[in-house]
Design a protein around this motif. Structure first.
Motif, mmCIF file in Angstrom:
data_model
loop_
_atom_site.group_PDB
_atom_site.id
_atom_site.type_symbol
_atom_site.label_atom_id
_atom_site.label_comp_id
_atom_site.label_asym_id
_atom_site.label_seq_id
_atom_site.Cartn_x
_atom_site.Cartn_y
_atom_site.Cartn_z
ATOM 1 N N ASP A 9 40.617 36.464 55.895
ATOM 2 C CA ASP A 9 40.189 35.440 54.934
ATOM 3 C C ASP A 9 38.670 35.245 54.907
ATOM 4 O OD1 ASP A 9 39.708 33.933 57.240
ATOM 5 O OD2 ASP A 9 40.741 32.157 56.498
ATOM 6 N N ASP A 15 37.119 39.336 47.931
ATOM 7 C CA ASP A 15 37.712 38.000 47.903
ATOM 8 C C ASP A 15 39.178 38.138 48.320
ATOM 9 O OD1 ASP A 15 38.793 35.516 47.369
ATOM 10 O OD2 ASP A 15 37.774 35.304 45.443
ATOM 11 N N SER A 16 39.417 38.113 49.621
ATOM 12 C CA SER A 16 40.756 38.384 50.145
ATOM 13 C C SER A 16 41.782 37.335 49.740
ATOM 14 C CB SER A 16 40.709 38.501 51.669
ATOM 15 O OG SER A 16 39.936 39.618 52.028
ATOM 16 N N ARG A 17 41.366 36.101 49.616
ATOM 17 C CA ARG A 17 42.313 35.065 49.168
ATOM 18 C C ARG A 17 42.798 35.388 47.758
ATOM 19 N NH1 ARG A 17 42.662 30.536 52.285
ATOM 20 N NH2 ARG A 17 41.122 30.379 53.945
ATOM 21 N N ARG A 18 41.891 35.805 46.913
ATOM 22 C CA ARG A 18 42.271 36.172 45.539
ATOM 23 C C ARG A 18 43.164 37.415 45.550
ATOM 24 N NH1 ARG A 18 38.421 38.363 40.823
ATOM 25 N NH2 ARG A 18 39.933 38.260 39.158
ATOM 26 N N THR A 19 42.800 38.390 46.367
ATOM 27 C CA THR A 19 43.613 39.602 46.473
ATOM 28 C C THR A 19 45.025 39.259 46.934
ATOM 29 O OG1 THR A 19 41.680 40.968 46.951
ATOM 30 C CG2 THR A 19 43.832 41.833 47.641
ATOM 31 N N ARG A 21 46.607 36.430 46.653
ATOM 32 C CA ARG A 21 47.289 35.698 45.576
ATOM 33 C C ARG A 21 47.764 36.661 44.484
ATOM 34 N NH1 ARG A 21 43.598 32.207 44.752
ATOM 35 N NH2 ARG A 21 42.508 33.330 43.128
ATOM 36 N N ARG A 22 46.915 37.623 44.100
ATOM 37 C CA ARG A 22 47.293 38.582 43.058
ATOM 38 C C ARG A 22 48.451 39.467 43.501
ATOM 39 N NH1 ARG A 22 42.370 41.851 41.656
ATOM 40 N NH2 ARG A 22 43.891 42.954 40.412
ATOM 41 N N GLU A 25 51.631 37.516 43.305
ATOM 42 C CA GLU A 25 52.060 37.331 41.920
ATOM 43 C C GLU A 25 52.608 38.629 41.318
ATOM 44 O OE1 GLU A 25 48.598 35.878 39.940
ATOM 45 O OE2 GLU A 25 48.723 33.905 40.881
ATOM 46 N N CYS A 26 51.952 39.748 41.596
ATOM 47 C CA CYS A 26 52.307 41.017 40.956
ATOM 48 C C CYS A 26 53.389 41.801 41.691
ATOM 49 C CB CYS A 26 51.064 41.894 40.819
ATOM 50 S SG CYS A 26 49.819 41.187 39.720
#
Length: 55
Positions: A9, A15-19, A21-22, A25-26
């Motif tokens: 993190d 941006d590991s948090r964004r990664t 999250r993506r 989701e995916c």
């Protein structure tokens, strides 16, 4: 296909948090581990990876 994502993190390069999250989701059935206080170099994850591969 089983997917394991392990990220820190505090990664200064991504941006590991964004990664994380993506990926959640995916790839809803992916296993995502966001490690607290870990940067770009992720060490000490051999056992979690081996456990993931055994399942």
């Amino acid at each position: 296909m089983p997917v394991l994502v392990i990220v820190g993190d505090r990664d200064a390069m991504f941006d590991s948090r964004r990664t994380a999250r993506r990926v959640r989701e995916c790839v809803p059935r992916a296993t995502v581990r966001l490690l607290p206080e870990v940067g770009h170099a992720v060490f000490g994850q051999a056992e979690p990876i081996a456990a993931f591969l055994r399942t």
